[in-house]
Scaffold this active site. Structure first.
Site, PDB file in Angstrom:
ATOM      1  N   TYR A  74       0.605  -0.940   0.261  1.00 19.04           N
ATOM      2  CA  TYR A  74      -0.003   0.039  -0.111  1.00 19.04           C
ATOM      3  C   TYR A  74       0.659   0.739   0.141  1.00 19.04           C
ATOM      4  O   TYR A  74       0.369   2.042  -0.483  1.00 19.04           O
ATOM      5  CB  TYR A  74      -0.937  -0.555   0.898  1.00 19.04           C
ATOM      6  CG  TYR A  74      -2.018   1.284   0.869  1.00 19.04           C
ATOM      7  CD1 TYR A  74      -3.639   0.830   0.421  1.00 19.04           C
ATOM      8  CD2 TYR A  74      -2.061   2.527   1.294  1.00 19.04           C
ATOM      9  CE1 TYR A  74      -4.044   1.444   0.001  1.00 19.04           C
ATOM     10  CE2 TYR A  74      -2.777   3.186   1.291  1.00 19.04           C
ATOM     11  CZ  TYR A  74      -3.782   3.302   0.554  1.00 19.04           C
ATOM     12  OH  TYR A  74      -4.682   3.959   0.587  1.00 19.04           O
ATOM     13  N   PHE A 126      -7.321  21.923 -24.413  1.00 20.07           N
ATOM     14  CA  PHE A 126      -6.849  20.039 -24.860  1.00 20.07           C
ATOM     15  C   PHE A 126      -8.423  19.778 -23.888  1.00 20.07           C
ATOM     16  O   PHE A 126      -8.316  20.596 -22.761  1.00 20.07           O
ATOM     17  CB  PHE A 126      -6.776  19.648 -24.345  1.00 20.07           C
ATOM     18  CG  PHE A 126      -6.755  17.978 -24.581  1.00 20.07           C
ATOM     19  CD1 PHE A 126      -6.984  17.669 -26.188  1.00 20.07           C
ATOM     20  CD2 PHE A 126      -7.167  16.869 -23.649  1.00 20.07           C
ATOM     21  CE1 PHE A 126      -7.108  15.950 -25.895  1.00 20.07           C
ATOM     22  CE2 PHE A 126      -7.670  15.737 -23.487  1.00 20.07           C
ATOM     23  CZ  PHE A 126      -8.229  15.170 -24.797  1.00 20.07           C
ATOM     24  N   THR A 127      -9.306  19.467 -24.332  1.00 19.60           N
ATOM     25  CA  THR A 127     -10.680  18.798 -23.533  1.00 19.60           C
ATOM     26  C   THR A 127     -11.558  18.906 -21.797  1.00 19.60           C
ATOM     27  O   THR A 127     -10.838  19.542 -21.461  1.00 19.60           O
ATOM     28  CB  THR A 127     -11.306  18.057 -23.838  1.00 19.60           C
ATOM     29  OG1 THR A 127     -10.881  16.818 -24.069  1.00 19.60           O
ATOM     30  CG2 THR A 127     -12.022  18.040 -25.509  1.00 19.60           C
ATOM     31  N   ASP A 217       1.800  20.683 -20.852  1.00 17.61           N
ATOM     32  CA  ASP A 217       1.633  19.175 -20.468  1.00 17.61           C
ATOM     33  C   ASP A 217       2.227  18.011 -21.784  1.00 17.61           C
ATOM     34  O   ASP A 217       2.473  17.958 -22.809  1.00 17.61           O
ATOM     35  CB  ASP A 217      -0.240  19.097 -21.251  1.00 17.61           C
ATOM     36  CG  ASP A 217      -0.677  18.150 -21.066  1.00 17.61           C
ATOM     37  OD1 ASP A 217       0.007  17.225 -21.990  1.00 17.61           O
ATOM     38  OD2 ASP A 217      -1.674  18.618 -21.996  1.00 17.61           O
ATOM     39  N   LYS A 260       0.058   7.793 -23.624  1.00 18.10           N
ATOM     40  CA  LYS A 260       0.298   8.089 -24.776  1.00 18.10           C
ATOM     41  C   LYS A 260       1.869   7.656 -24.401  1.00 18.10           C
ATOM     42  O   LYS A 260       2.962   6.153 -24.812  1.00 18.10           O
ATOM     43  CB  LYS A 260       0.142   9.112 -25.157  1.00 18.10           C
ATOM     44  CG  LYS A 260      -0.964   9.072 -25.336  1.00 18.10           C
ATOM     45  CD  LYS A 260      -2.161  10.080 -24.843  1.00 18.10           C
ATOM     46  CE  LYS A 260      -3.284  10.686 -24.294  1.00 18.10           C
ATOM     47  NZ  LYS A 260      -4.821  10.492 -23.181  1.00 18.10           N
ATOM     48  N   ARG A 384     -12.821  15.682 -33.582  1.00 21.21           N
ATOM     49  CA  ARG A 384     -12.442  16.963 -32.720  1.00 21.21           C
ATOM     50  C   ARG A 384     -12.721  18.186 -33.409  1.00 21.21           C
ATOM     51  O   ARG A 384     -12.287  18.974 -34.196  1.00 21.21           O
ATOM     52  CB  ARG A 384     -11.352  16.215 -33.080  1.00 21.21           C
ATOM     53  CG  ARG A 384     -10.835  15.240 -32.691  1.00 21.21           C
ATOM     54  CD  ARG A 384     -10.252  15.555 -31.050  1.00 21.21           C
ATOM     55  NE  ARG A 384     -11.070  14.805 -30.313  1.00 21.21           N
ATOM     56  CZ  ARG A 384     -11.216  14.754 -28.791  1.00 21.21           C
ATOM     57  NH1 ARG A 384      -9.868  14.633 -28.415  1.00 21.21           N
ATOM     58  NH2 ARG A 384     -12.051  15.086 -28.115  1.00 21.21           N
ATOM     59  N   PHE A 451     -18.726  15.238 -25.541  1.00 20.06           N
ATOM     60  CA  PHE A 451     -18.042  14.264 -26.572  1.00 20.06           C
ATOM     61  C   PHE A 451     -18.120  12.928 -26.474  1.00 20.06           C
ATOM     62  O   PHE A 451     -18.612  12.356 -26.941  1.00 20.06           O
ATOM     63  CB  PHE A 451     -16.651  14.572 -27.638  1.00 20.06           C
ATOM     64  CG  PHE A 451     -16.452  14.369 -26.362  1.00 20.06           C
ATOM     65  CD1 PHE A 451     -15.511  15.643 -26.191  1.00 20.06           C
ATOM     66  CD2 PHE A 451     -14.914  13.190 -26.064  1.00 20.06           C
ATOM     67  CE1 PHE A 451     -14.791  15.757 -25.248  1.00 20.06           C
ATOM     68  CE2 PHE A 451     -13.867  13.469 -25.892  1.00 20.06           C
ATOM     69  CZ  PHE A 451     -13.722  14.894 -24.685  1.00 20.06           C
TER      70      PHE A 451
HETATM   71  N1  PM9 Z   1      -6.276  12.179 -24.868  1.00 16.84           N
HETATM   72  C1  PM9 Z   1      -6.640  11.442 -26.841  1.00 16.84           C
HETATM   73  O1  PM9 Z   1      -7.734  10.532 -27.144  1.00 16.84           O
HETATM   74  C2  PM9 Z   1      -8.030  10.868 -24.346  1.00 16.84           C
HETATM   75  C3  PM9 Z   1      -8.587  11.369 -23.950  1.00 16.84           C
HETATM   76  S1  PM9 Z   1      -9.655  12.176 -24.948  1.00 16.84           S
HETATM   77  C4  PM9 Z   1     -10.709  11.194 -26.403  1.00 16.84           C
HETATM   78  O2  PM9 Z   1      -6.626  12.513 -27.141  1.00 16.84           O
HETATM   79  C5  PM9 Z   1      -3.695  15.787 -24.090  1.00 16.84           C
HETATM   80  C6  PM9 Z   1      -2.869  16.543 -24.596  1.00 16.84           C
HETATM   81  C7  PM9 Z   1      -4.422  14.545 -24.543  1.00 16.84           C
HETATM   82  C8  PM9 Z   1      -5.452  14.773 -23.341  1.00 16.84           C
HETATM   83  C9  PM9 Z   1      -5.632  12.350 -23.986  1.00 16.84           C
HETATM   84  C10 PM9 Z   1      -4.823  14.739 -21.731  1.00 16.84           C
HETATM   85  C11 PM9 Z   1      -5.690  13.520 -20.606  1.00 16.84           C
HETATM   86  C12 PM9 Z   1      -4.348  15.481 -21.698  1.00 16.84           C
HETATM   87  N2  PM9 Z   1      -3.490  16.327 -22.675  1.00 16.84           N
HETATM   88  O3  PM9 Z   1      -6.691  10.511 -20.994  1.00 16.84           O
HETATM   89  O4  PM9 Z   1      -6.450  11.591 -18.884  1.00 16.84           O
HETATM   90  O5  PM9 Z   1      -4.294  14.056 -25.225  1.00 16.84           O
HETATM   91  O6  PM9 Z   1      -4.952   9.865 -19.583  1.00 16.84           O
HETATM   92  O7  PM9 Z   1      -5.266  12.531 -20.433  1.00 16.84           O
HETATM   93  C13 PM9 Z   1      -6.651  11.797 -25.516  1.00 16.84           C
HETATM   94  P1  PM9 Z   1      -6.084  10.960 -19.626  1.00 16.84           P
END
Ligand code: PM9
Length: 460
Positions: A74, A126-127, A217, A260, A384, A451
């Site tokens: 843990y 970014f979303t 980021d 990623k 997008r 979305f």
């Molecule tokens: N990006 C993508 O598919 C997954 C979520 S939206 C469909 O591009 C950036 C530049 C991203 C991103 C995720 C996140 C969030 C932050 N910054 O999905 O929470 O492209 O690991 O990361 C997606 P997490």
């Protein structure tokens, strides 16, 4: 195939996963049942899945071996210390807080670094990032260079920050009203466009003058480093690791979605150099994620992330990665299909405005194009455009991004050039009868990050 332009896969395949294609009739049925939202399809009904590059990476034999070395205590897991050491070595930051994925890190950073009413300038929204900034009272301001909003303009380093826009924001609101600059490498919604080292250096110089912090980021920072090596003067002989290290020398910290460029299926982290901020992040991480030594992921996942990060900075890997994406872009450009140019690091973005000139943005052309592509070919992509952009939280009006796109996102180490040939052929065929793509309207619109789960129907 020209192997310099499009290098062969720098790996061989040890485990395979069978894919199958259902009939066109079945695809039309399941797409309708999914409310014309590709997020709502079952993966089993998809032939080639280009929804996202997030968490869809194939792990290496070494990463799978690392999974067996999980220390699931843990507290105080040795996997955390290994991950921390790797991040400190590659990124150069002092402090690391693991999180379950990127938005976990965005949540923590936004809570500790934004005071209500402060501005958060960034190189395009970014979303999830903007969502957390706004939820904590921040006001996002887009300061990316103008060309980034124009799909047809082919310039290098299209993700750069426009320093004049940043200066104007500081002049108008004062440095105290800027929480921090959020600089993304690469810029996802601009088409995976990179930021030059010179631009990062200049942003640092300008923000230093005013004592403004800069958080990156880092999600696709290795892809960004490859573009710098390939295209920026003075970097051809540097290693990817050296470029990544220099990149973050101009930042006070970063958020990272490990799903990623860390080549894993889950995980993320927040980094910084400031000890007080680190202590605040540690206090909050236990509320949202877990102990500071696991942050919402298993020990084995931290170990796989540590190994993945080291693999991602290998030149052969990242050269193939970026050039494989470019291969798809080159095929579409050669056929006259409108895409965001130049091709970015993780995806090819179809320009739905030029693809479907018969539809207005209110008829959600990119959403409909993504649905049609699936019905025609079994290829899953993602909208997008206006749907992803959501609504202005004060006025309730749609945000109306200039870029109305469909993203064909390439998972890392998963598909071959042959798969991309199939994708290119499908898009080209659809382009030939693009007038058949019909407009959509909402039948269900979620309040936030719509979305992901929205549903639509065709306008008669
Ligand atoms: N990006 C993508 O598919 C997954 C979520 S939206 C469909 O591009 C950036 C530049 C991203 C991103 C995720 C996140 C969030 C932050 N910054 O999905 O929470 O492209 O690991 O990361 C997606 P997490």
């Amino acid at each position: 195939m020209n192997l310099n332009k499009y290098p062969a896969e720098p790996y061989r395949i040890k485990t395979v996963e069978t894919v199958k294609m259902i009939s066109r009739e079945e695809r039309a049925k399941v797409m309708k049942e999914a409310g014309y939202n590709t997020f709502l399809l079952n993966s089993e009904d998809v032939y080639i899945d280009l929804l996202t590059d997030s968490g869809t990476n194939a792990m290496s034999d070494k990463q799978w071996a690392a999974m067996m070395m999980g220390d699931e205590a843990y507290a105080g897991s040795r996997n955390f210390h290994n991950l921390e050491k790797t991040i400190q070595d590659i990124f150069g930051f002092k402090y690391v807080v693991p999180t379950h994925q990127g938005r976990g890190a965005e949540n923590l950073l936004s809570q500790i670094a934004i005071k209500p009413g402060q501005h958060v300038p960034g190189n395009m929204y970014f979303t999830t990032t903007r969502y957390h900034q706004e939820r904590n009272g921040g006001i996002f301001v887009d300061i990316i260079r103008d060309e980034a909003h124009d799909a047809g303009i082919d310039v290098p380093f299209k993700g750069n920050i426009d320093l004049n826009k940043l200066q104007a924001l500081i002049d108008e609101h004062g440095a105290d009203n800027i929480a921090y600059v959020c600089l993304a490498v690469t810029v996802n919604l601009a088409g995976g466009q990179p930021v030059s080292m010179q631009n990062m250096r200049e942003v640092r110089e300008l923000t230093n003058k005013y004592g403004i912090k800069v958080f990156y980021d880092a999600t696709r920072c290795v892809e960004n480093a490859y573009f710098i090596k390939e295209q920026e003067e003075g970097y051809a002989d540097k290693t990817i690791k050296e470029i990544v290290r220099e990149t973050f020398s101009y930042a006070d910290g970063c958020t990272m979605s490990g799903k990623k460029d860390c080549l894993v299926n889950i995980g993320g982290f927040l980094c910084m150099n400031d000890e007080d901020l680190f202590n605040e992040a540690k206090e909050l991480v236990v509320v949202y994620e877990g102990m500071p030594s696991y942050g919402g992921i298993a020990g084995r996942d931290m170990e796989a992330m540590s190994v993945g990060l080291q693999e991602s900075i290998q030149y052969e890997y990242i050269e193939h990665r970026v050039k494989q994406v470019r291969y798809l872009g080159d095929k579409l450009i050669a056929a006259g299909v409108p895409i965001i140019e130049p091709s970015g690091g993780h995806a090819i973005f179809l320009d739905a405005r030029r693809f479907c000139p018969h539809l207005t943005q209110d008829q959600f052309p990119a959403q409909s194009l993504a649905a049609s592509l699936f019905v025609e070919s079994g290829v899953r992509s993602m909208e997008r455009g206006i749907v992803s952009a959501g609504r202005n939280k004060d006025t309730g009006e749609h945000h109306r991004p200039k870029l109305e796109t469909v993203r064909l996102t390439i998972p890392r180490r998963v598909y071959t050039y042959s798969h991309l040939d199939v994708v290119a052929d499908a898009v080209i065929k659809l382009y030939q009868h693009k007038e058949d793509i019909k407009g959509l309207r909402f039948v269900y619109e979620p309040k936030q990050l719509r979305f992901f789960t929205a549903r639509f129907e065709y306008i008669d």
